[in-house]
Motif scaffolding. Sequence first.
Motif, PDB file in Angstrom:
ATOM      1  N   PRO A  62      24.916 -50.678  42.025  1.00  8.25           N
ATOM      2  CA  PRO A  62      23.788 -51.585  41.827  1.00  8.25           C
ATOM      3  C   PRO A  62      24.101 -52.998  42.306  1.00  8.25           C
ATOM      4  N   ASP A  63      23.052 -53.771  42.487  1.00  9.22           N
ATOM      5  CA  ASP A  63      23.215 -55.144  42.942  1.00  9.22           C
ATOM      6  C   ASP A  63      24.041 -55.946  41.938  1.00  9.22           C
ATOM      7  N   GLN A  64      24.935 -56.796  42.454  1.00 12.45           N
ATOM      8  CA  GLN A  64      25.823 -57.656  41.661  1.00 12.45           C
ATOM      9  C   GLN A  64      26.867 -56.853  40.883  1.00 12.45           C
ATOM     10  N   HIS A  65      27.158 -55.638  41.336  1.00 14.37           N
ATOM     11  CA  HIS A  65      28.096 -54.780  40.604  1.00 14.37           C
ATOM     12  C   HIS A  65      29.527 -55.285  40.755  1.00 14.37           C
ATOM     13  N   LEU A  66      30.301 -55.173  39.670  1.00 11.14           N
ATOM     14  CA  LEU A  66      31.732 -55.468  39.667  1.00 11.14           C
ATOM     15  C   LEU A  66      32.473 -54.153  39.527  1.00 11.14           C
ATOM     16  N   ASN A  67      33.373 -53.858  40.450  1.00  8.90           N
ATOM     17  CA  ASN A  67      34.077 -52.573  40.462  1.00  8.90           C
ATOM     18  C   ASN A  67      35.578 -52.803  40.399  1.00  8.90           C
ATOM     19  N   ASN A  68      36.260 -52.109  39.475  1.00  8.46           N
ATOM     20  CA  ASN A  68      37.709 -52.315  39.337  1.00  8.46           C
ATOM     21  C   ASN A  68      38.526 -51.230  40.013  1.00  8.46           C
ATOM     22  N   THR A  69      37.891 -50.446  40.892  1.00  6.06           N
ATOM     23  CA  THR A  69      38.626 -49.537  41.782  1.00  6.06           C
ATOM     24  C   THR A  69      38.128 -49.787  43.197  1.00  6.06           C
ATOM     25  N   GLY A  70      38.992 -49.540  44.166  1.00 10.51           N
ATOM     26  CA  GLY A  70      38.591 -49.753  45.549  1.00 10.51           C
ATOM     27  C   GLY A  70      37.801 -48.606  46.139  1.00 10.51           C
ATOM     28  N   ALA A  71      37.748 -47.464  45.445  1.00  9.05           N
ATOM     29  CA  ALA A  71      37.022 -46.291  45.951  1.00  9.05           C
ATOM     30  C   ALA A  71      35.543 -46.428  45.598  1.00  9.05           C
ATOM     31  N   ILE A  72      34.701 -46.611  46.602  1.00 10.06           N
ATOM     32  CA  ILE A  72      33.283 -46.875  46.392  1.00 10.06           C
ATOM     33  C   ILE A  72      32.456 -45.796  47.089  1.00 10.06           C
ATOM     34  N   THR A  73      31.438 -45.291  46.399  1.00 10.88           N
ATOM     35  CA  THR A  73      30.459 -44.400  47.018  1.00 10.88           C
ATOM     36  C   THR A  73      29.119 -45.114  47.063  1.00 10.88           C
ATOM     37  N   PHE A  74      28.633 -45.344  48.272  1.00 13.00           N
ATOM     38  CA  PHE A  74      27.337 -45.981  48.477  1.00 13.00           C
ATOM     39  C   PHE A  74      26.270 -44.896  48.575  1.00 13.00           C
ATOM     40  N   GLN A  75      25.136 -45.101  47.913  1.00 12.18           N
ATOM     41  CA  GLN A  75      24.064 -44.115  47.907  1.00 12.18           C
ATOM     42  C   GLN A  75      22.711 -44.785  48.139  1.00 12.18           C
ATOM     43  N   TRP A  76      21.816 -44.062  48.812  1.00 11.65           N
ATOM     44  CA  TRP A  76      20.460 -44.541  49.044  1.00 11.65           C
ATOM     45  C   TRP A  76      19.524 -43.333  49.107  1.00 11.65           C
ATOM     46  N   THR A  77      18.215 -43.580  49.070  1.00 16.13           N
ATOM     47  CA  THR A  77      17.249 -42.498  49.036  1.00 16.13           C
ATOM     48  C   THR A  77      17.074 -41.890  50.427  1.00 16.13           C
ATOM     49  N   PRO A  78      16.780 -40.587  50.500  1.00 16.34           N
ATOM     50  CA  PRO A  78      16.497 -39.962  51.803  1.00 16.34           C
ATOM     51  C   PRO A  78      15.118 -40.368  52.305  1.00 16.34           C
ATOM     52  N   ARG A  79      14.943 -40.254  53.612  1.00 16.09           N
ATOM     53  CA  ARG A  79      13.650 -40.536  54.227  1.00 16.09           C
ATOM     54  C   ARG A  79      13.259 -39.386  55.150  1.00 16.09           C
ATOM     55  N   PHE A  80      12.011 -38.951  54.990  1.00 17.72           N
ATOM     56  CA  PHE A  80      11.501 -37.822  55.768  1.00 17.72           C
ATOM     57  C   PHE A  80      11.597 -38.101  57.268  1.00 17.72           C
ATOM     58  N   MET A  81      12.126 -37.124  57.996  1.00 16.45           N
ATOM     59  CA  MET A  81      12.268 -37.138  59.444  1.00 16.45           C
ATOM     60  C   MET A  81      13.376 -38.070  59.937  1.00 16.45           C
ATOM     61  N   ALA A  82      14.114 -38.694  59.054  1.00 19.29           N
ATOM     62  CA  ALA A  82      15.257 -39.504  59.496  1.00 19.29           C
ATOM     63  C   ALA A  82      16.364 -38.580  59.988  1.00 19.29           C
ATOM     64  N   THR A  83      16.964 -38.919  61.118  1.00 21.67           N
ATOM     65  CA  THR A  83      18.048 -38.106  61.677  1.00 21.67           C
ATOM     66  C   THR A  83      19.417 -38.647  61.295  1.00 21.67           C
ATOM     67  N   ASN A  84      19.502 -39.916  60.992  1.00 22.33           N
ATOM     68  CA  ASN A  84      20.755 -40.540  60.604  1.00 22.33           C
ATOM     69  C   ASN A  84      20.453 -41.793  59.797  1.00 22.33           C
ATOM     70  N   TYR A  85      21.518 -42.355  59.226  1.00 23.78           N
ATOM     71  CA  TYR A  85      21.408 -43.604  58.475  1.00 23.78           C
ATOM     72  C   TYR A  85      22.551 -44.523  58.897  1.00 23.78           C
ATOM     73  N   THR A  86      22.273 -45.806  58.922  1.00 27.90           N
ATOM     74  CA  THR A  86      23.308 -46.798  59.186  1.00 27.90           C
ATOM     75  C   THR A  86      23.580 -47.566  57.903  1.00 27.90           C
ATOM     76  N   LEU A  87      24.831 -47.565  57.476  1.00 26.73           N
ATOM     77  CA  LEU A  87      25.280 -48.341  56.325  1.00 26.73           C
ATOM     78  C   LEU A  87      25.992 -49.580  56.845  1.00 26.73           C
ATOM     79  N   LYS A  88      25.553 -50.739  56.391  1.00 29.91           N
ATOM     80  CA  LYS A  88      26.155 -51.995  56.798  1.00 29.91           C
ATOM     81  C   LYS A  88      26.817 -52.641  55.595  1.00 29.91           C
ATOM     82  N   ILE A  89      28.141 -52.754  55.641  1.00 26.09           N
ATOM     83  CA  ILE A  89      28.917 -53.383  54.571  1.00 26.09           C
ATOM     84  C   ILE A  89      29.496 -54.677  55.133  1.00 26.09           C
ATOM     85  N   SER A  90      28.935 -55.803  54.709  1.00 25.48           N
ATOM     86  CA  SER A  90      29.272 -57.102  55.298  1.00 25.48           C
ATOM     87  C   SER A  90      29.077 -56.998  56.813  1.00 25.48           C
TER      88      SER A  90
END
Length: 272
Positions: free
Chosen positions: A95-123
């Motif tokens: 979630p937004d403004q989350h504080l995490n005390n492990t470096g292992a992060i799983t990013f998740q987002w909702t699917p979109r109909f007919m999308a072939t791929n997704y781009t994740l931008k981290i910084s």
Amino acid sequence: MCDDDPNLWPDGGTAYDCGIYYAQKAAELGVAIYPLGLGVGADMQFLGAIAQETGGQVYSVLNPADLPAVFDAILSSVLADCPQLPARPALIAPPDQHLNNTGAITFQWTPRFMATNYTLKISDTLATTPATWHSLSLADGVYTWTAQALYESEQIPSGYTDTWRLTVDTTPPAAPSLISPPDGALTTTHRITFDWSDVADALSGPVTYTLALSGHTPLPLADSRQVYTLPDGVYTWTVSAADRAGNVSPPADVFAFSIETKYDIYLPVILE
């Protein structure tokens, strides 16, 4: 219903009449038809009429090798005409403004109909994935992240979602230093002020403290000072610090002190 109706396709026969009839029904339902004329013998006039009835577009394909390009063109037209597409995904976790005390992060987002791929931008780092999640390890620091959907073989991006913020902090704060009462102290008052050094945490401060006093439940505190009223006795105490990410420092060295307010008075006996 559509057999030899002169108002549908004059002199075209049943097949033509029914083609126009069902094209009109499709148009009533908001369905667009994109007819393909395969080879030189295709009746492009008739196929064009079907496309015109439904708001679609007719394509002539003379070579089967051209079909993938035609399908891509149809998809581009569908996406351009459909107000729901290209739809942006919605961010889920972390979630937004989350504080995490492990470096292992799983990013998740909702699917979109007919999308072939997704781009994740981290910084400033990009990752492309067909899934609606992506896991990776991050070093301690502050990051922003967002995602977008890609349509039609990644040629049509949805645009990025709102940007969320993430802090990774795997380092605990330093242990506080105990100040008062000092180790080995003897006091004659019941009111004891416990004092220790302030601790800073640059990534996920401010810290909170836990005062552990013998015979008492550990007490979480926001300040580096606490007052107790205690009966006579011998006590031990220590303090630990925790940041907002959940990292806990080692406890400070354990100090002991005594409270003694009652004295036995012995008077000398003088015998004559």
